[in-house]
Scaffold this motif. Structure first.
Motif, PDB file in Angstrom:
ATOM      1  N   THR A 234       0.823  -1.085  -0.041  1.00 28.21           N
ATOM      2  CA  THR A 234      -0.011   0.046   0.024  1.00 28.21           C
ATOM      3  C   THR A 234       0.965   1.258  -0.059  1.00 28.21           C
ATOM      4  O   THR A 234       0.465   2.316  -0.647  1.00 28.21           O
ATOM      5  CB  THR A 234      -0.986   0.103   1.256  1.00 28.21           C
ATOM      6  N   GLN A 235       1.944   1.235   0.956  1.00 26.80           N
ATOM      7  CA  GLN A 235       2.892   2.309   0.728  1.00 26.80           C
ATOM      8  C   GLN A 235       3.536   2.470  -0.713  1.00 26.80           C
ATOM      9  O   GLN A 235       3.816   3.803  -0.979  1.00 26.80           O
ATOM     10  CB  GLN A 235       4.149   2.276   1.870  1.00 26.80           C
ATOM     11  N   ALA A 236       3.540   1.721  -1.235  1.00 30.48           N
ATOM     12  CA  ALA A 236       4.470   1.560  -2.635  1.00 30.48           C
ATOM     13  C   ALA A 236       3.361   2.269  -3.634  1.00 30.48           C
ATOM     14  O   ALA A 236       3.485   3.035  -4.512  1.00 30.48           O
ATOM     15  CB  ALA A 236       4.664   0.199  -3.218  1.00 30.48           C
ATOM     16  N   LEU A 237       1.796   1.908  -3.313  1.00 37.32           N
ATOM     17  CA  LEU A 237       0.943   2.660  -4.169  1.00 37.32           C
ATOM     18  C   LEU A 237       0.877   4.053  -3.925  1.00 37.32           C
ATOM     19  O   LEU A 237       0.779   5.096  -4.818  1.00 37.32           O
ATOM     20  CB  LEU A 237      -0.471   1.955  -3.990  1.00 37.32           C
ATOM     21  N   LYS A 238       1.102   4.260  -2.775  1.00 33.53           N
ATOM     22  CA  LYS A 238       1.055   5.923  -2.303  1.00 33.53           C
ATOM     23  C   LYS A 238       2.049   6.755  -2.885  1.00 33.53           C
ATOM     24  O   LYS A 238       1.955   7.764  -3.506  1.00 33.53           O
ATOM     25  CB  LYS A 238       0.961   6.090  -0.895  1.00 33.53           C
ATOM     26  N   ALA A 239       3.338   6.055  -3.074  1.00 37.88           N
ATOM     27  CA  ALA A 239       4.620   6.555  -3.464  1.00 37.88           C
ATOM     28  C   ALA A 239       4.403   6.609  -5.088  1.00 37.88           C
ATOM     29  O   ALA A 239       4.610   7.721  -5.643  1.00 37.88           O
ATOM     30  CB  ALA A 239       5.924   5.924  -3.156  1.00 37.88           C
ATOM     31  N   GLN A 240       3.676   5.926  -5.684  1.00 39.03           N
ATOM     32  CA  GLN A 240       3.495   5.714  -6.999  1.00 39.03           C
ATOM     33  C   GLN A 240       2.366   6.828  -7.313  1.00 39.03           C
ATOM     34  O   GLN A 240       2.581   7.594  -8.383  1.00 39.03           O
ATOM     35  CB  GLN A 240       3.030   4.390  -7.588  1.00 39.03           C
ATOM     36  N   GLN A 241       1.399   7.078  -6.495  1.00 39.60           N
ATOM     37  CA  GLN A 241       0.363   8.139  -6.918  1.00 39.60           C
ATOM     38  C   GLN A 241       1.131   9.562  -6.822  1.00 39.60           C
ATOM     39  O   GLN A 241       0.910  10.480  -7.687  1.00 39.60           O
ATOM     40  CB  GLN A 241      -0.590   8.072  -5.708  1.00 39.60           C
ATOM     41  N   GLU A 242       2.031   9.837  -5.847  1.00 41.28           N
ATOM     42  CA  GLU A 242       2.823  10.910  -5.592  1.00 41.28           C
ATOM     43  C   GLU A 242       3.403  11.214  -6.767  1.00 41.28           C
ATOM     44  O   GLU A 242       3.918  12.294  -7.061  1.00 41.28           O
ATOM     45  CB  GLU A 242       3.479  10.889  -4.292  1.00 41.28           C
ATOM     46  N   SER A 243       4.380  10.214  -7.292  1.00 41.75           N
ATOM     47  CA  SER A 243       5.023  10.210  -8.545  1.00 41.75           C
ATOM     48  C   SER A 243       4.030  10.667  -9.851  1.00 41.75           C
ATOM     49  O   SER A 243       4.727  11.630 -10.403  1.00 41.75           O
ATOM     50  CB  SER A 243       5.988   8.885  -8.771  1.00 41.75           C
ATOM     51  N   LEU A 244       3.079  10.269 -10.007  1.00 45.49           N
ATOM     52  CA  LEU A 244       2.191  10.579 -11.175  1.00 45.49           C
ATOM     53  C   LEU A 244       1.900  11.906 -10.912  1.00 45.49           C
ATOM     54  O   LEU A 244       1.842  12.932 -11.879  1.00 45.49           O
ATOM     55  CB  LEU A 244       0.778   9.949 -11.010  1.00 45.49           C
ATOM     56  N   LYS A 245       1.483  12.627  -9.542  1.00 45.40           N
ATOM     57  CA  LYS A 245       1.213  14.031  -9.461  1.00 45.40           C
ATOM     58  C   LYS A 245       2.330  14.847  -9.867  1.00 45.40           C
ATOM     59  O   LYS A 245       2.055  15.995 -10.302  1.00 45.40           O
ATOM     60  CB  LYS A 245       0.839  14.044  -7.881  1.00 45.40           C
ATOM     61  N   GLN A 246       3.535  14.329  -9.517  1.00 41.87           N
ATOM     62  CA  GLN A 246       4.750  15.152  -9.630  1.00 41.87           C
ATOM     63  C   GLN A 246       4.771  15.236 -11.139  1.00 41.87           C
ATOM     64  O   GLN A 246       5.502  16.428 -11.898  1.00 41.87           O
ATOM     65  CB  GLN A 246       5.892  14.789  -9.170  1.00 41.87           C
ATOM     66  N   ILE A 247       4.726  13.956 -12.020  1.00 43.54           N
ATOM     67  CA  ILE A 247       4.670  14.106 -13.563  1.00 43.54           C
ATOM     68  C   ILE A 247       3.821  15.293 -14.065  1.00 43.54           C
ATOM     69  O   ILE A 247       4.040  15.806 -15.192  1.00 43.54           O
ATOM     70  CB  ILE A 247       4.313  12.799 -13.985  1.00 43.54           C
ATOM     71  N   ALA A 248       2.437  15.098 -13.385  1.00 40.36           N
ATOM     72  CA  ALA A 248       1.246  16.101 -14.129  1.00 40.36           C
ATOM     73  C   ALA A 248       1.879  17.520 -13.752  1.00 40.36           C
ATOM     74  O   ALA A 248       1.807  18.445 -14.324  1.00 40.36           O
ATOM     75  CB  ALA A 248       0.225  15.996 -12.967  1.00 40.36           C
ATOM     76  N   GLN A 249       2.588  17.904 -12.647  1.00 43.06           N
ATOM     77  CA  GLN A 249       3.243  19.123 -12.218  1.00 43.06           C
ATOM     78  C   GLN A 249       4.110  19.497 -13.423  1.00 43.06           C
ATOM     79  O   GLN A 249       4.400  20.741 -13.885  1.00 43.06           O
ATOM     80  CB  GLN A 249       3.720  19.264 -10.924  1.00 43.06           C
ATOM     81  N   SER A 250       4.903  18.468 -13.696  1.00 45.93           N
ATOM     82  CA  SER A 250       6.109  18.882 -14.800  1.00 45.93           C
ATOM     83  C   SER A 250       5.516  18.989 -15.928  1.00 45.93           C
ATOM     84  O   SER A 250       5.919  19.867 -16.812  1.00 45.93           O
ATOM     85  CB  SER A 250       7.167  17.656 -14.974  1.00 45.93           C
TER      86      SER A 250
END
Length: 416
Positions: A234-250
């Motif tokens: 579950t922690q891995a999914l949370k980190a992946q979710q944050e990663s996607l949000k940063q891609i959107a920001q970029s």
């Protein structure tokens, strides 16, 4: 000169060493899986790759230095242009502002690295859980095999005895056939159990990277609390979710201005020159400042950003599901322990009763008071009771292992 005590110690070690080498404990199997499993090793390389990707992204904050050179020749020379031109240069470049793209991508790589580490830990715990379950499954099958072997030994003795009675006209052919059928059926069961044990051992060897010959007993420390931590998956999914949000920001940064500076220092050489085709400067320093901003792309980047955010939303639902599932499985694991203890208590009582009943019926059967049907029934009940008791013991340990797994703990830390 070696003392007598030392010689005895050496002799004992030599005698026991093969036993130690040939028998594996639950702890040794779990440690073997942690160090030898190919999937875990692949996960370690994935994590190292993510570390390198993050380091690479971090380097984008530093200026770049390029060197180069060229040779240019004009067969037909234009006025005031030399026929040959040689040049070597060094260029220093730096992005002064990029709308936050580099920062977002660095955060994205950091979250990817975290996700990879969590995924690695989750995979490790899943493999340890599988090894633990295979370990006790083998112990269950071995208990059944041992009980069946004991039953086979008793059946063989009785079959030999009845055959002798049959020769002496003191037993019927039907008595012999019934015992023979039970003996052959038991033999079939033995071979089936042997194959099941071999199959799971082979799988266990693949997971642990060890050659398994004999398994010692294993058990877990009994838990004193009923709390749990969020699973690494579950922690891995949370980190992946944050990663996607940063891609959107970029992606959003493309609508902001970008500012880049370049400083190029060049050395020039000339050939085939004359008054009408003179030399140029021998050296030159060029400073270039570039400002760029996207005004229109028909919302192409915006649509990409929306797609990435939708992926993040999908992960959010998976996170909620896994969180609820862990909570449910943790509650079930607590109840599984309670149920396993009750089953163990019943199995122990049943085994005691089955032993007493079989001893009584065996004496009566040998005395000719009861027939072989009663004897076979009592033997079958005893065989099942022995296997059931050992199975209940092992299932109780499995229950503890599952409890620790859904508590977010490392199984290896709780093995006795």
């Amino acid at each position: 000169m070696i003392s007598r005590m030392s010689r005895w110690t050496l002799l004992v070690v030599c005698l026991l060493l093969p036993t130690f080498l040939g028998a594996q404990t639950l702890t040794s199997l779990l440690e073997g899986a942690m160090h030898n499993n190919n999937l875990l090793e692949a996960g370690r390389f994935d994590t190292l790759a993510k570390q390198q990707e993050r380091a690479s992204q971090k380097s984008t904050y530093y200026p770049t230095l390029d060197i180069g050179g060229y040779y240019q020749r004009f067969d037909v020379r234009s006025s005031f242009v030399p026929g040959d031109l040689y040049s070597a240069y060094a260029k220093l470049s730096l992005d002064l502002y990029d709308g936050g793209k580099r920062g977002a991508l660095l955060k994205q790589k950091t979250k990817e690295l975290q996700a990879s580490k969590y995924t690695q830990k989750a995979l490790q715990k899943n493999i340890l859980l599988q090894v633990m379950q295979d370990f006790f499954h083998i112990k269950n099958l071995q208990a059944s095999l041992q009980a069946t072997h004991q039953a086979q030994k008793a059946l063989g003795a009785q079959l030999k005895r009845v055959k002798q009675f049959y020769k002496a006209k003191l037993a019927t052919k039907d008595d012999v056939d019934k015992l023979q059928a039970a003996f052959d059926t038991n033999e079939y069961t033995i071979e089936s159990l042997k194959f099941q044990i071999f199959s799971i051992k082979t799988s266990l060897e693949l997971e642990t990277g060890m050659v398994i010959q004999e398994l010692q007993e294993g058990s877990f420390v009994k838990p004193s609390r009923a709390e749990y931590e969020i699973l690494e998956s579950t922690q891995a999914l949370k980190a992946q979710q944050e990663s996607l949000k940063q891609i959107a920001q970029s992606l959003q940064s493309i609508y902001y201005p970008s500012l880049r500076v370049e400083d190029t220092y060049s050395l020039h050489g000339y050939g085939r020159t004359d008054p009408f085709h003179p030399k140029g400067p021998d050296k030159q320093n060029t400073l270039l400042l570039t400002l760029n901003m996207r005004l229109f792309d028909n919302a192409s980047t915006l649509e990409k950003q929306k797609a990435v955010l939708l992926q993040a939303a999908a992960l959010d639902e998976k996170i909620r599901y896994q969180t609820k599932n862990q909570e449910l499985q943790h509650k079930l694991s607590v109840q599984r322990i309670v149920t396993s203890k009750a089953k163990l208590k019943s199995a122990k009582s049943a085994l005691t009763s089955a032993k007493n009943a079989f001893d009584t019926i065996e004496k009566k059967y040998n005395a000719g008071v009861v027939d072989n049907v009663a004897y076979l029934d009592a033997l079958t009940v005893l065989t099942k009771a022995k296997a059931l008791y050992e199975s209940a013991r092992n299932d109780t340990e499995i229950a503890y292992g599952i409890y620790y797994f859904y508590s977010g703990e490392n199984l290896l830390e709780y093995v006795k």
